[in-house]
Write an enzyme that holds these catalytic residues in place. Structure first.
Site, PDB file in Angstrom:
ATOM      1  CE  LYS A  74      -4.045  -2.035   2.083  1.00 29.78           C
ATOM      2  NZ  LYS A  74      -5.112  -1.917   3.029  1.00 29.78           N
ATOM      3  CG  ASN A  95      -7.752   0.625  -0.925  1.00 29.69           C
ATOM      4  OD1 ASN A  95      -7.688   1.372  -1.483  1.00 29.69           O
ATOM      5  ND2 ASN A  95      -8.491  -0.337  -0.489  1.00 29.69           N
ATOM      6  CG  ASP A 111      -8.859   0.053   2.788  1.00 28.27           C
ATOM      7  OD1 ASP A 111      -9.468  -0.921   2.599  1.00 28.27           O
ATOM      8  OD2 ASP A 111      -7.502  -0.095   2.794  1.00 28.27           O
ATOM      9  NE  ARG A 159      -0.444  -6.455  21.829  1.00 27.56           N
ATOM     10  CZ  ARG A 159      -0.953  -7.096  22.595  1.00 27.56           C
ATOM     11  NH1 ARG A 159      -0.387  -6.913  23.976  1.00 27.56           N
ATOM     12  NH2 ARG A 159      -1.920  -7.983  22.494  1.00 27.56           N
ATOM     13  NE  ARG A 163       2.995  -0.546  16.278  1.00 26.79           N
ATOM     14  CZ  ARG A 163       2.889  -0.993  14.824  1.00 26.79           C
ATOM     15  NH1 ARG A 163       2.546   0.206  14.131  1.00 26.79           N
ATOM     16  NH2 ARG A 163       3.155  -2.219  14.373  1.00 26.79           N
ATOM     17  CE1 TYR A 223     -11.784 -12.464   4.554  1.00 22.66           C
ATOM     18  CE2 TYR A 223     -10.958 -10.254   4.697  1.00 22.66           C
ATOM     19  CZ  TYR A 223     -10.832 -11.328   4.233  1.00 22.66           C
ATOM     20  OH  TYR A 223      -9.778 -11.598   3.289  1.00 22.66           O
TER      21      TYR A 223
END
Length: 281
Positions: A74, A95, A111, A159, A163, A223
């Site tokens: 991407k 994308n 997206d 976490r 990040r 999904y």
């Protein structure tokens, strides 16, 4: 119909990524072609990594209408394009590539509007605050979607400190008020009216027992497997759930419309094809 595109001509498109064997994109796009009467159109899949992408792009000729891109391509595709949309530029991720008859290659990101459309379909058009689980590439797209529907603060549960800094940076860039919290406190996310889970399969399973009574809306981008433990617990407690197939179908609808010049794309037929394919796995 799009200018300059004779949709009755034979064309081809494909999804690229690595790994790619699991992708439902061929199922969705081929279902759309059948419904639209594009019998001469083909949609394939190619296992292509970042190193192989430039050579693949170089070989594309006038028979190609477009490409769907998944990880890890991407961002790698951006230098190979003539231009990208403002939406794609906002998260530095493409994308969708549309190849026009004059040879130009334009990148877009479906997206983000796909997330907005999937939520809108379930009646979620505005929320006062939201929470995001995770901090990967999908999380930045989630923030871009929330920039359009969330009027208040978004809390990202992550976490690590790097990040956390990354998510705050995306918030500043996208105009979203982002605060961060440690992953150990992720169950606190469930008190927000909208929770977007962007983590890999299995990551949120341990949180399923923490879903409160009468939760809001959960958007779980997975999904497969479906339902996730979190989505099942959420539904059992009466909360609304938007799943990864909803996102996949809505972003594919926008891809089909861009590549074929036909709108609206057949959302119901595409979703039904996706559901059949997942049930058969």
């Amino acid at each position: 119909m799009a200018e300059g595109r004779a949709v009755s001509d034979s064309k081809q498109a494909a999804v690229l990524g690595s790994p790619i064997a699991h992708s439902l994109s061929p199922v969705l796009h081929r279902a759309a072609y059948r419904e639209l009467g594009l019998d001469d159109w083909e949609y394939g899949r190619f296992d292509i990594d970042e190193a192989a992408l430039p050579a693949f792009m170089e070989k594309l000729d006038a028979s190609w209408a477009g490409l769907s891109l998944t990880m890890p391509l991407k961002r790698a595709v951006i230098p190979l394009l003539d231009e990208i949309s403002a939406t794609a530029a906002s998260v530095e991720a493409v994308n969708t590539v549309v190849l026009t008859d004059d040879g130009r290659r334009t990148g877009d990101n479906t997206d983000i509007p796909g997330m907005v459309a999937a939520l809108r379909e379930r009646g979620v058009t505005r929320v006062e605050r939201a929470a995001v689980l995770g901090a990967g590439a999908t999380a930045s797209s989630a923030l871009a979607a929330l920039a359009q529907i969330c009027t208040g603060e978004v809390t990202a549960y992550v976490r690590s400190a790097p990040r956390a800094a990354e998510m705050r940076g995306w918030g500043e860039r996208l105009g979203v008020a982002v605060t961060t919290a440690p992953w150990d406190d992720a169950a606190e996310a469930f008190h927000a009216p909208l929770v977007v889970a962007t983590t890999p399969a299995g990551t949120t399973d341990a949180l399923a027992t923490a879903v409160p009574e009468a939760p809001g809306t959960l958007f779980d981008v997975l999904y497969e497997p479906w339902p996730t433990a979190l989505a099942a617990a959420w539904s059992a407690r009466g909360g609304a759930v938007v799943g990864g197939l909803d996102l996949l179908v809505h972003q594919a609808v926008l891809q089909v419309e861009s590549m074929t010049g036909r709108a609206p794309a057949p959302l119901a037929a595409m979703r039904a094809a996706g559901e059949r394919a997942l049930a058969a796995r």
